[in-house]
Design a protein around this motif. Structure first.
Motif, PDB file in Angstrom:
ATOM      1  N   THR A  12       7.028   2.987  -2.979  1.00 15.15           N
ATOM      2  CA  THR A  12       7.927   3.386  -1.895  1.00 15.15           C
ATOM      3  C   THR A  12       7.189   3.434  -0.567  1.00 15.15           C
ATOM      4  OG1 THR A  12       9.075   4.797  -3.508  1.00 15.15           O
ATOM      5  CG2 THR A  12       9.629   5.100  -1.174  1.00 15.15           C
ATOM      6  N   ARG A  13       6.009   4.038  -0.569  1.00 15.58           N
ATOM      7  CA  ARG A  13       5.249   4.185   0.677  1.00 15.58           C
ATOM      8  C   ARG A  13       3.760   4.184   0.374  1.00 15.58           C
ATOM      9  NH1 ARG A  13       6.383   8.795   5.305  1.00 15.58           N
ATOM     10  NH2 ARG A  13       5.134   7.837   6.952  1.00 15.58           N
ATOM     11  N   TYR A  14       3.026   3.455   1.191  1.00 15.40           N
ATOM     12  CA  TYR A  14       1.574   3.440   1.079  1.00 15.40           C
ATOM     13  C   TYR A  14       0.950   4.354   2.128  1.00 15.40           C
ATOM     14  CZ  TYR A  14       0.998  -0.412  -2.234  1.00 15.40           C
ATOM     15  OH  TYR A  14       0.987  -1.180  -3.365  1.00 15.40           O
ATOM     16  N   LEU A  15      -0.030   5.133   1.685  1.00 13.89           N
ATOM     17  CA  LEU A  15      -0.946   5.843   2.556  1.00 13.89           C
ATOM     18  C   LEU A  15      -2.323   5.258   2.295  1.00 13.89           C
ATOM     19  CD1 LEU A  15       0.269   9.493   1.821  1.00 13.89           C
ATOM     20  CD2 LEU A  15       1.098   7.923   3.594  1.00 13.89           C
ATOM     21  N   CYS A  16      -3.235   5.392   3.238  1.00  9.52           N
ATOM     22  CA  CYS A  16      -4.556   4.796   3.037  1.00  9.52           C
ATOM     23  C   CYS A  16      -5.626   5.627   3.729  1.00  9.52           C
ATOM     24  CB  CYS A  16      -4.591   3.356   3.533  1.00  9.52           C
ATOM     25  SG  CYS A  16      -4.229   3.181   5.287  1.00  9.52           S
ATOM     26  N   HIS A  74       7.745   6.761  -5.137  1.00 12.71           N
ATOM     27  CA  HIS A  74       6.339   6.560  -5.482  1.00 12.71           C
ATOM     28  C   HIS A  74       5.536   6.425  -4.196  1.00 12.71           C
ATOM     29  CE1 HIS A  74       3.036   3.797  -7.391  1.00 12.71           C
ATOM     30  NE2 HIS A  74       2.551   4.953  -6.984  1.00 12.71           N
ATOM     31  N   VAL A  75       4.717   7.433  -3.895  1.00 14.02           N
ATOM     32  CA  VAL A  75       3.809   7.404  -2.755  1.00 14.02           C
ATOM     33  C   VAL A  75       2.422   7.087  -3.283  1.00 14.02           C
ATOM     34  CG1 VAL A  75       2.790   8.706  -0.849  1.00 14.02           C
ATOM     35  CG2 VAL A  75       5.179   9.086  -1.480  1.00 14.02           C
ATOM     36  N   CYS A  76       1.817   6.017  -2.792  1.00 15.58           N
ATOM     37  CA  CYS A  76       0.485   5.607  -3.245  1.00 15.58           C
ATOM     38  C   CYS A  76      -0.542   5.857  -2.160  1.00 15.58           C
ATOM     39  CB  CYS A  76       0.478   4.130  -3.625  1.00 15.58           C
ATOM     40  SG  CYS A  76      -1.183   3.519  -4.052  1.00 15.58           S
ATOM     41  N   TYR A  77      -1.573   6.639  -2.493  1.00 17.50           N
ATOM     42  CA  TYR A  77      -2.727   6.788  -1.604  1.00 17.50           C
ATOM     43  C   TYR A  77      -3.735   5.728  -2.030  1.00 17.50           C
ATOM     44  CZ  TYR A  77      -6.363   8.839   1.262  1.00 17.50           C
ATOM     45  OH  TYR A  77      -7.317   9.031   2.229  1.00 17.50           O
ATOM     46  N   LEU A  99       6.432  10.409  -7.754  1.00 17.74           N
ATOM     47  CA  LEU A  99       5.089  10.072  -8.221  1.00 17.74           C
ATOM     48  C   LEU A  99       4.162   9.969  -7.019  1.00 17.74           C
ATOM     49  CD1 LEU A  99       5.958   7.159 -10.687  1.00 17.74           C
ATOM     50  CD2 LEU A  99       5.562   9.552 -11.291  1.00 17.74           C
ATOM     51  N   VAL A 100       2.950  10.496  -7.156  1.00 18.60           N
ATOM     52  CA  VAL A 100       1.896  10.312  -6.159  1.00 18.60           C
ATOM     53  C   VAL A 100       0.708   9.719  -6.888  1.00 18.60           C
ATOM     54  CG1 VAL A 100       0.411  11.383  -4.441  1.00 18.60           C
ATOM     55  CG2 VAL A 100       2.719  12.277  -4.812  1.00 18.60           C
ATOM     56  N   SER A 101       0.321   8.507  -6.524  1.00 16.11           N
ATOM     57  CA  SER A 101      -0.795   7.850  -7.199  1.00 16.11           C
ATOM     58  C   SER A 101      -1.999   7.746  -6.276  1.00 16.11           C
ATOM     59  CB  SER A 101      -0.397   6.453  -7.687  1.00 16.11           C
ATOM     60  OG  SER A 101      -0.062   5.611  -6.594  1.00 16.11           O
TER      61      SER A 101
END
Length: 338
Positions: free
Chosen positions: A134-138, A85-88, A66-68
């Motif tokens: 799983t991992r946050y990007l910002c 789950h990678v969250c931007y 998942l990419v949110s």
């Protein structure tokens, strides 16, 4: 972001085809039960207490990755055990975190205790939701710091995409500055306009919002208020300005990159995204957040000395293609490391 995975299904709490300009017309879009309530863009805030449950019930458990894209609730989806789950994250939900008190102050006094209880409940849910990512990007350093402060999580910065290619009008600066933003109190447009009045400069203002009428009355002799403009007109306005003025500390600040893509420098408050997008002395100037500092820069600095080629080269670092490359690499790495 969605264009990176053209076959992927899109899940969202609410979907407005017109509001997204038909961009997802040929995609499979699955909405939450809130869609049935028929609430538009202006009315969604009334549903805030319902969003956590609506997001958690989106049927995403059948996917391995998942990419949110989240500025509030989207990071709270419930992936299947073992899924990535990678969250931007543009920002943790500002209403209940760093802008909580200002938001509560906007409620009628009689409703504030109930709103505070609701915000506290959303905060607790928000922290729990962050543990499922799983991992946050910002989008920048401010967002990275907030994710660490509020969630206790680390995040990697991937600057958001800017359509730099459409700002190709030849630079032809005239004798005025430009402000491009929503006309709301926290954007501090009044600082830029007061600085212009004191320094004897003119400003063109692009944008609308609740502050528009007040600012137009107070600064009628200083600023020309243009409202919303189309892309072609915005490109022309950038190219004709001495510089873009950014009087507020932005989390990223897309307008600053757009101005540079048009070959024009930036006069910005020293903080936030401007420190990441402006090369001081080469593509712009950073000053303290005061009327005096902005006014002195407007009157003393020769903004025509900045090289358009330097500004455009810097803006290219924030192109859509660069964003997609970096995002895809981060997702691949996260899947590989899982």
């Amino acid at each position: 972001m969605a264009d990176l995975w053209p076959e992927a299904r899109i899940y969202t709490s609410l979907y407005d085809p017109e509001g997204t300009e038909g961009h997802f017309a040929h995609r499979s879009v699955r909405t939450s039960y809130l869609q049935r309530l028929g609430v538009g863009q202006r009315g969604f805030r009334r549903l805030l207490p319902l969003f956590p449950a609506a997001i958690e019930r989106l049927p995403v458990a059948g996917h391995d990755v998942l990419v949110s894209s989240s500025s509030a609730f989207a990071h709270g989806v419930r992936p299947a055990p073992g899924a990535v789950h990678v969250c931007y994250c543009y920002s943790p939900f500002r209403y209940v975190w760093h802008e909580r008190e200002a938001t509560l102050a906007g409620f009628p006094r009689v409703w504030r205790p109930a709103a505070a209880i609701t915000f506290d409940a959303i905060r607790r849910w928000d922290i729990g939701a962050s543990e499922r990512v799983t991992r946050y990007l910002c989008c920048g350093e401010i967002a990275r710091e907030r994710i660490h402060e509020f969630y206790g999580r680390e995040a990697s910065v991937v600057h958001p995409p800017v359509e730099v290619e459409r700002f190709d009008a030849p630079p032809a600066p005239e004798d005025h500055f430009l402000v491009v933003c929503e006309l709301v109190a926290h954007k501090r447009v009044d600082l830029a306009l007061e600085a212009a009045r004191r320094s004897g400069k003119r400003v063109q203002v692009v944008g609308t919002g609740p502050e528009a009428e007040r600012l137009a009355v107070r600064y009628a002799g200083v600023a020309e208020f243009l409202g919303r403009v189309d892309d072609a007109e915005l490109a022309r306005l950038y190219s004709r300005a001495l510089a873009l003025v950014v009087p507020n500390i932005e989390e990223f600040g897309i307008a600053a990159v757009e101005a540079q893509a048009a070959g024009r420098p930036v006069l910005a408050v020293d903080g936030g995204g401007a420190r990441e997008t402006v090369r001081v002395g080469e593509t712009g100037v950073l000053v303290s957040r005061t009327v005096d500092a902005l006014g002195e820069a407007m009157s003393e600095i020769d903004f025509t000395r900045f090289e358009p080629a330097e500004a455009r080269a810097n803006a290219a670092n924030f192109s859509r293609a660069r964003f997609q490359e970096r995002l895809a690499a981060q997702v691949r790495e996260t899947v590989r490391m899982r």
